[in-house]
Design an enzyme around this catalytic site. Structure first.
Site, short mmCIF file in Angstrom:
data_model
loop_
_atom_site.label_atom_id
_atom_site.label_comp_id
_atom_site.label_asym_id
_atom_site.label_seq_id
_atom_site.Cartn_x
_atom_site.Cartn_y
_atom_site.Cartn_z
N HIS A 194 -2.71 0.99 6.58
CA HIS A 194 -3.90 0.89 5.70
C HIS A 194 -4.80 -0.30 6.08
O HIS A 194 -5.23 -1.07 5.21
CB HIS A 194 -3.48 0.82 4.23
CG HIS A 194 -4.30 1.71 3.36
ND1 HIS A 194 -5.10 1.25 2.36
CD2 HIS A 194 -4.45 3.06 3.35
CE1 HIS A 194 -5.71 2.26 1.76
NE2 HIS A 194 -5.33 3.37 2.34
N TYR A 209 0.81 -1.21 0.00
CA TYR A 209 0.00 0.00 0.00
C TYR A 209 0.86 1.28 0.00
O TYR A 209 1.79 1.41 0.79
CB TYR A 209 -0.96 0.05 1.22
CG TYR A 209 -1.44 1.45 1.37
CD1 TYR A 209 -2.36 1.95 0.45
CD2 TYR A 209 -0.86 2.33 2.27
CE1 TYR A 209 -2.71 3.27 0.46
CE2 TYR A 209 -1.21 3.65 2.29
CZ TYR A 209 -2.14 4.12 1.38
OH TYR A 209 -2.46 5.44 1.37
C1 GCO Z 1 -4.01 8.31 3.30
C2 GCO Z 1 -4.97 7.32 2.75
C3 GCO Z 1 -5.20 7.40 1.29
C4 GCO Z 1 -6.31 6.47 0.82
C5 GCO Z 1 -7.13 7.12 -0.24
C6 GCO Z 1 -8.30 6.29 -0.66
O1 GCO Z 1 -3.54 8.08 4.38
O2 GCO Z 1 -3.78 9.31 2.65
O3 GCO Z 1 -4.73 6.05 3.26
O4 GCO Z 1 -4.02 7.26 0.57
O5 GCO Z 1 -5.83 5.28 0.37
O6 GCO Z 1 -7.56 8.34 0.25
O7 GCO Z 1 -9.17 7.07 -1.40
MG MG Z 2 -4.31 6.50 5.33
#
Ligand code: GCO
Ligand code: MG
Length: 408
Positions: free
Chosen positions: A217, A160
């Site tokens: 995540h 992620y």
């Molecule tokens: C963050 C988030 C995002 C999300 C995204 C999904 O911490 O910025 O985890 O990267 O994945 O906003 O729409």
């Molecule tokens: Mg996030």
């Protein structure tokens, strides 16, 4: 004073921004953001079909009553789409009120508690060296806080927050092509074995002052997250984000019992009822709601105030999930909030984005400074908007190696 009309626009440079514009009989208009990644046409329809007809004729200065009308008046309450639609209306009404007062919006909240608000950027690397370069890039630009996401050796697809391919990405943007989501493979064991050491190396390389953040995540189970949090304690993270799925408020208790790592959660919450227990039981350190997704300034301020009573600071969501309108609303809350912590901020400032949403807000030396223009301080260029339309897109989904669907 009366609302005479409201329009909804969908589209933007590389993003499906959903923008609400509320017009009044005094020529003053207000703007709000209803963008939600992967479901943009639905908030647009909610606004057009239900909200706009109910706004016409109302006095835009009564933003509290209008908020209550939509929230209590919708028998089936809450949910991301509804709260986002109410949030867009609410931000637009605060924009109108502040323009009427001829003041920047933060003045209506209680004025400034600080000059600039600390922000963090997203560093990403397909491997640790690549990530180090990405962090150095932000440090050189004056950022004091950086979220770090790293490719995991042996992980079948990018983990992620990590772009595929070395070196090219300094600003991770989720792949959005097509309505059928891309599938990523996640391996908890590989992550748990690799990431704590990588975080320790980052701390060793950049020294004690850099604020280092990391986003899990939602991918760990509570016991795994507790082990992970315990292991990364010596790194002195600024925060560990979304260690477990956000729908289980009790999951964080186990982490708390085993570690003092600051916990941030909440980007997927949309109301105070998603996080009141977490806050009251002091199971988190930072609340991550986005102002637009959590019912606008009216509701996000209630969450912020509850958080303040329990030593929980704000760390509003600021991924490219929000338009500059939401980011400006958060900017005004951030300069005011006595319990402000940090703001996630990805530089949206491409010339195309600036042309669509002109403003004088500025980022300087890792701090966000709100402009003193009346209202939110962001415009909306409808001629520019006409160049864009909805592009179908979707966030990825994640599966374990055996095919089990996992938390993205
Ligand atoms: C963050 C988030 C995002 C999300 C995204 C999904 O911490 O910025 O985890 O990267 O994945 O906003 O729409
Ligand atoms: Mg996030």
């Amino acid at each position: 004073m009366k609302i005479t009309d409201a329009k909804v626009f969908v589209g933007g440079p590389g993003k499906n921004y959903v923008t609400l514009k509320i017009m009044t009989d005094q020529g003053i208009y207000g703007l709000g953001d209803a963008t939600i990644n992967g479901r943009e046409t639905l908030t647009a329809a909610y606004l057009r079909d239900y909200i706009v007809p109910n706004l016409i004729g109302k006095d835009p200065r009564n933003s509290e009553d209008i908020w209550q009308f939509f929230y209590r008046g919708a028998y089936f309450r809450r949910g991301p789409l509804a709260m986002l639609a109410f949030g867009a209306v609410d931000v637009a009404l605060w924009d109108i009120k502040a323009k009427l007062a001829n003041m920047p919006l933060y003045q209506l909240l209680g004025g400034k508690s600080r000059e600039g608000a600390l922000v963090y950027a997203h560093a990403t690397g397909s491997d640790l060296e690549d990530l180090m370069d990405s962090i150095a890039f932000y440090v050189e630009q004056g950022y004091k806080a950086v979220r770090v996401q790293c490719g995991i050796p042996g992980m079948p697809s990018a983990s992620y927050g990590v772009a595929e391919g070395k070196g090219k990405n300094r600003n991770y943007i989720t792949d959005f092509s097509g309505i059928i989501p891309k599938e990523e493979i996640w391996d908890t064991d590989l992550y748990m074995r690799y990431m704590p050491g990588a975080l320790a190396e980052i701390r060793a390389r950049f020294g004690p002052d850099l604020k280092i953040l990391h986003d899990v995540h939602h991918r760990l189970l509570p016991r795994e997250a507790a082990e992970f949090a315990k292991e990364v304690e010596p790194v002195r993270l600024y925060w560990l984000e979304d260690p477990t799925p956000a729908d289980d408020q009790d999951a964080l208790r186990l982490i708390r019992q085993h570690s003092t790592v600051p916990i941030a959660i909440g980007e997927v919450f949309n109301s105070i009822w998603d996080c009141n227990k977490l806050i009251e039981n002091e199971l988190i350190d930072f609340i991550r709601v986005a102002v637009s997704h959590a019912g606008g300034i009216t509701h996000a301020r209630r969450i912020t105030d509850l958080a303040g009573l329990h030593n929980v600071r704000t760390g509003f969501h600021g991924a490219p999930s929000h338009s500059p309108l939401c980011m400006a609303a958060q900017g005004h809350l951030n300069v005011w909030a006595p319990n402000f912590g940090i703001q996630e901020y990805l530089v949206l400032g491409t010339p195309e984005c600036d042309a669509l949403f002109p403003s004088e807000h500025r980022l300087e030396n890792g701090l966000f400074h709100v402009s003193d223009a009346p209202g939110l301080g962001v415009g909306f260029n409808e001629e520019e908007a006409a160049r864009y339309s909805y592009e179908p897109g979707s966030l990825p989904v994640a599966r374990l190696q055996d095919g089990t669907l996992w938390n993205y």
